[in-house]
Design an enzyme around this catalytic site. Structure first.
Site, short mmCIF file in Angstrom:
data_model
loop_
_atom_site.label_atom_id
_atom_site.label_comp_id
_atom_site.label_asym_id
_atom_site.label_seq_id
_atom_site.Cartn_x
_atom_site.Cartn_y
_atom_site.Cartn_z
N ASP A 88 0.82 -1.27 -0.42
CA ASP A 88 0.00 -0.33 -0.02
C ASP A 88 1.04 1.01 -0.01
O ASP A 88 2.31 1.20 0.07
CB ASP A 88 -1.40 0.12 1.70
CG ASP A 88 -2.18 -0.80 0.99
OD1 ASP A 88 -2.21 -1.75 0.30
OD2 ASP A 88 -3.18 -0.62 1.71
N ASP A 89 0.18 2.64 -0.13
CA ASP A 89 0.63 3.69 -0.30
C ASP A 89 1.67 4.17 -1.48
O ASP A 89 1.65 5.84 -1.53
CB ASP A 89 1.07 4.05 0.92
CG ASP A 89 -0.14 4.23 1.87
OD1 ASP A 89 -1.01 3.63 1.75
OD2 ASP A 89 0.42 3.45 3.79
N HIS B 22 -6.16 3.38 -4.62
CA HIS B 22 -5.73 3.99 -3.16
C HIS B 22 -5.90 5.32 -2.21
O HIS B 22 -5.91 5.66 -2.03
CB HIS B 22 -4.36 2.78 -2.38
CG HIS B 22 -4.27 2.95 -0.77
ND1 HIS B 22 -5.20 2.52 0.12
CD2 HIS B 22 -4.02 3.18 -0.02
CE1 HIS B 22 -4.32 2.30 0.80
NE2 HIS B 22 -4.01 2.92 1.53
N HIS C 188 -4.91 9.30 0.22
CA HIS C 188 -5.12 8.89 1.64
C HIS C 188 -5.73 9.34 2.42
O HIS C 188 -5.87 9.41 3.47
CB HIS C 188 -4.03 8.49 1.45
CG HIS C 188 -3.60 7.71 2.37
ND1 HIS C 188 -3.66 7.44 3.75
CD2 HIS C 188 -3.13 6.14 2.12
CE1 HIS C 188 -3.76 5.99 4.35
NE2 HIS C 188 -3.61 5.52 3.46
N HIS D 17 3.69 -2.24 3.34
CA HIS D 17 3.54 -0.94 2.79
C HIS D 17 5.30 -0.82 2.31
O HIS D 17 5.92 -1.41 2.04
CB HIS D 17 3.86 -0.13 3.85
CG HIS D 17 2.23 -0.02 4.36
ND1 HIS D 17 1.84 -0.55 5.37
CD2 HIS D 17 1.27 0.83 4.42
CE1 HIS D 17 1.04 -0.95 6.09
NE2 HIS D 17 0.12 0.44 5.10
#
Length: 723
Positions: free
Chosen positions: A99-100, A150, A154, A252
């Protein structure tokens, strides 16, 4: 009161403003585009709309039991809205998700590990990171990994409405289309975890994205690697609870130091491989094919345009910061210089016993060019009749189509001569008057201007110094009791007369105002008189006099009261002509920069000052307001407003100081905050249009301003008593 006068309007009741003409739209569109580019850059750097608040809810009354007890992938698309379906990862199968990202620091290293192990994974990327790292997105796609959405910035979507949700998904898809030419049907909400953590706040988000065709991917195992608990802790958290159980693991690849994640990843892979697990993407695990599809046509080009604009905005920002810094330095430097030099000027000219030389008592010729000035000419001539200095007045009627000439004849004043000529323009009218003048000292004024009794005497006293070829007087706004008039009053006192004190000390006066200026006949003849090469004949002749070696000074007590434009459209026309004419004069006299002697001094000091403070700084100054708006809405409103008000306070102090020097009442300064913003934007628009006119080779014609005759003798006597 003259029969041509009308009552002045209260400052509290401004005239109605007409709708802005089309010429406003191009400059305003540039400002709006600049703000949009700043927002795009802020989005790319996750500064704009950034929100770290997380929803907290414990109620699960609206979440279907099948979802809470099901697998990590939730399908509420189409006909599954009322009966969503959950999918689990097959046994002995692992889906690695990151993620991210992507990040330039950690994503390439993680991709290297996956490539070495021949493993494909899922990367849930943010739009902001996508636009900043397009090469990594293309590498992820090229190496067979799957990309999921995503959001762009955020946020916890449970705290936002559906419009924000659609925007976050849509902008991210645009970024993916522009960068890699793909669309993703996978979505993972920020701050989500396992499906059984869904609650009454987060479940509506899952249902809403299902309407848009997204599969929502939660997780089975959260490694908490973002907390950096240690490599062993990350590895332990990734292991399945039951032997052989399929799982989706959360890791991540961005958002901080991911060294522990990078170190743990090969260990996790080795351990799970040793237990017989295979690694797949979500699409492969569900047997549904890739969640990424190629886009073509308008969608692809819209994405490319979006990415290009974002990339351009990111590259533009450092230059914009430099521009703001330069503008700030110039503005503050100019303020400091004006304050210091104006004080020097005042101390020098108001020192007891100061004189320019022997008193000047010889008669003076006053030239009044007049074109359709029937509303004002009577007041102008009556004010001259009250002069305490011997004068002759030459009114040059430049082909007026109204009763200007008839009014002059009707008044039958003994010191006034009327000359009629076909309409030839103001410079020609002034030259006609000079040719007919009886005396060697020439005063020029506009036909809408009123002199005080002492104006001519004060204006010609500097000619006691034989080096002085011209004198700039103190032009004041007579119709200051309207809002627009009050703004111009501030501008005249602060922006013009405070400037003239500074230019006087620096010996590089750029303009002798057409409303009140004096010349030696010899100096005018030397430079060829008033030229019609530019629309700013007063600036043109002033620069020519500098190049001819004459000294030009400012006489603060030579006050003239002029009628300023009474509407925004009239003000626009006047300033458009001024700015365009100033550019023409600068270009005409550009060679002064390389000259020696007094002309070179003006060229190397005066011309750069005019260019910086009358052309470039006003053109760039609205960027300060745009930056303030951006800061208030997207960065730190308190600091942004504090900085803006600090600049305004400095401007207010300079304005108060200039009013004090001119012995003016400071109550007009209550309109200063609005005046500063309006004038910055107005001058920006005027200068931009002037630049366009100049660069395209356009010609700007003289535009006659509508006069009302509001400025009469009562103005001069009342204000003189107040002073």
């Amino acid at each position: 009161m003259s029969r041509h006068q009308r009552p002045r309007q209260s400052v509290l009741r401004p005239r109605r403003l007409a709708a802005p003409p089309l010429r406003f739209f191009l400059p305003l569109s540039v400002l709006v585009t600049l703000l949009a580019l700043m927002v795009l850059r802020g989005m790319a750097n996750n500064e704009v709309f950034h929100d770290e608040k997380v929803a907290v809810s414990v109620d699960k009354t609206t979440v279907p039991k099948s979802v809470l007890e099901g697998g990590p992938v939730v399908d509420s698309r189409g006909d599954k809205q009322d009966a969503p379906v959950s999918y689990t990862v097959p046994d002995k199968t692992v889906v690695l998700t990151f993620d991210d990202g992507p990040s330039t620091d950690w994503t390439p290293k993680i991709l290297d590990v996956l490539a070495k192990e021949h493993i494909q994974a899922d990367f849930f990327v943010t739009g902001s990171m996508t636009t900043r790292n397009p090469a990594l997105i293309r590498r992820i796609v090229a190496e067979g990994h799957e990309i999921g959405v995503h959001t762009y910035t955020h946020p916890d979507l449970a705290l936002h409405n559906n419009m924000r949700l659609g925007w976050e998904l849509g902008e991210t898809q645009l970024a993916l289309a522009g960068v890699a030419g793909i669309h993703s049907s996978l979505f993972r909400p920020p701050y989500s975890s396992t499906a059984d953590a869904l609650d009454d706040w987060s479940w509506p988000v899952t249902k809403e994205v299902g309407k848009d065709g997204y599969l929502v991917a939660f997780i089975d195992k959260d490694t908490d690697d973002w907390k950096r608990p240690g490599v062993n802790a990350i590895v332990k958290a990734a292991m399945p609870d039951l032997a052989g159980q399929g799982e989706m693991i959360l890791l991540h690849d961005a958002g901080g130091n991911r060294a522990q994640t990078l170190a743990a990843l090969p260990i996790i892979i080795d351990k799970l491989k040793a237990e017989g697990y295979t690694f797949k993407t979500i699409g492969q695990a569900l047997g549904a094919g890739s969640a990424n599809t190629k886009v073509t046509g308008s969608t692809l080009w819209a994405g490319k345009a979006f990415v290009w604009a974002t990339t351009f905005s990111v590259g533009l920002m450092p230059w914009l910061v430099v521009v703001l810094a330069v503008v700030g330095v110039l503005v503050f430097g100019r303020f400091a210089l004006m304050l210091v030099l104006s004080l020097i000027h005042v101390r020098r000219t108001r020192k007891p016993g100061f004189s320019w030389g022997a008193p000047v008592t010889e008669p003076v010729s006053v030239i009044v060019p007049a074109y359709n000035e029937q509303e004002c000419i009577a007041n102008t001539l009556l004010s001259l009749a009250a002069s305490d200095h011997p004068i002759e007045v030459i009114v040059v009627d430049d082909g007026s189509s109204d009763d200007t000439a008839a009014l002059v004849e009707e008044m039958d004043l003994p010191m006034v001569r009327l000359i009629r000529q076909p309409n030839s323009g103001k410079p020609a009218a002034l030259n006609t008057g000079v040719a007919a003048a009886s005396y060697d000292l020439i005063v020029m004024m506009d036909g809408d201007t009123v002199f005080e009794p002492a104006t001519v005497r004060e204006l010609v006293q500097p000619f006691g110094d034989p080096r002085i070829g011209a004198v700039a007087g103190n032009a004041k706004v007579g119709n200051r009791d309207t809002l627009i008039g009050a703004w111009q009053h501030i501008e005249y006192v602060m922006g013009f007369n405070l400037d003239r004190r500074m230019y006087d000390v620096l010996d590089c006066m750029p303009t002798i105002p057409g409303a009140v200026g004096a010349f030696r006949r010899e100096a005018l003849h030397q430079v060829g008189g008033m030229s019609d090469d530019t629309l700013a004949e007063d600036t043109d002749v002033t620069m020519a006099l500098h190049r001819a070696g004459w000294k030009i000074v400012y006489a603060e007590n030579a006050r003239a009261w002029t009628e300023a434009p009474g509407s925004m459209s009239q003000l626009w026309s006047q300033r458009y002509r001024w700015s365009y004419g100033t550019m023409q004069a600068m270009w005409k006299h550009r060679h002064a920069f390389f000259e020696r002697g007094p002309g070179g001094r003006f060229g190397r000091i005066g011309l750069p000052f005019v260019a910086l403070f009358m052309v470039f700084t006003p053109l760039l100054a609205p960027a300060i307001d745009i930056a303030m708006v951006y800061g208030v809405f997207f960065v730190d409103p308190y600091k942004s407003l504090l900085a803006w008000f600090a600049v305004l306070a400095l401007q207010g102090f300079c304005a108060w100081w200039s009013f004090r020097l001119d012995r003016e009442k400071a109550w007009y300064l209550i309109t200063l905050p609005v005046q500063q913003v309006v004038y910055r934007v107005l001058m920006y628009m005027v200068l931009l249009q002037s630049w366009i006119t100049a660069l395209t080779g356009g010609r700007l014609r003289w535009q006659k301003l509508r006069r009302t005759g509001e400025v009469g003798l009562d103005v001069t006597t009342t204000e003189a008593v107040q002073s």
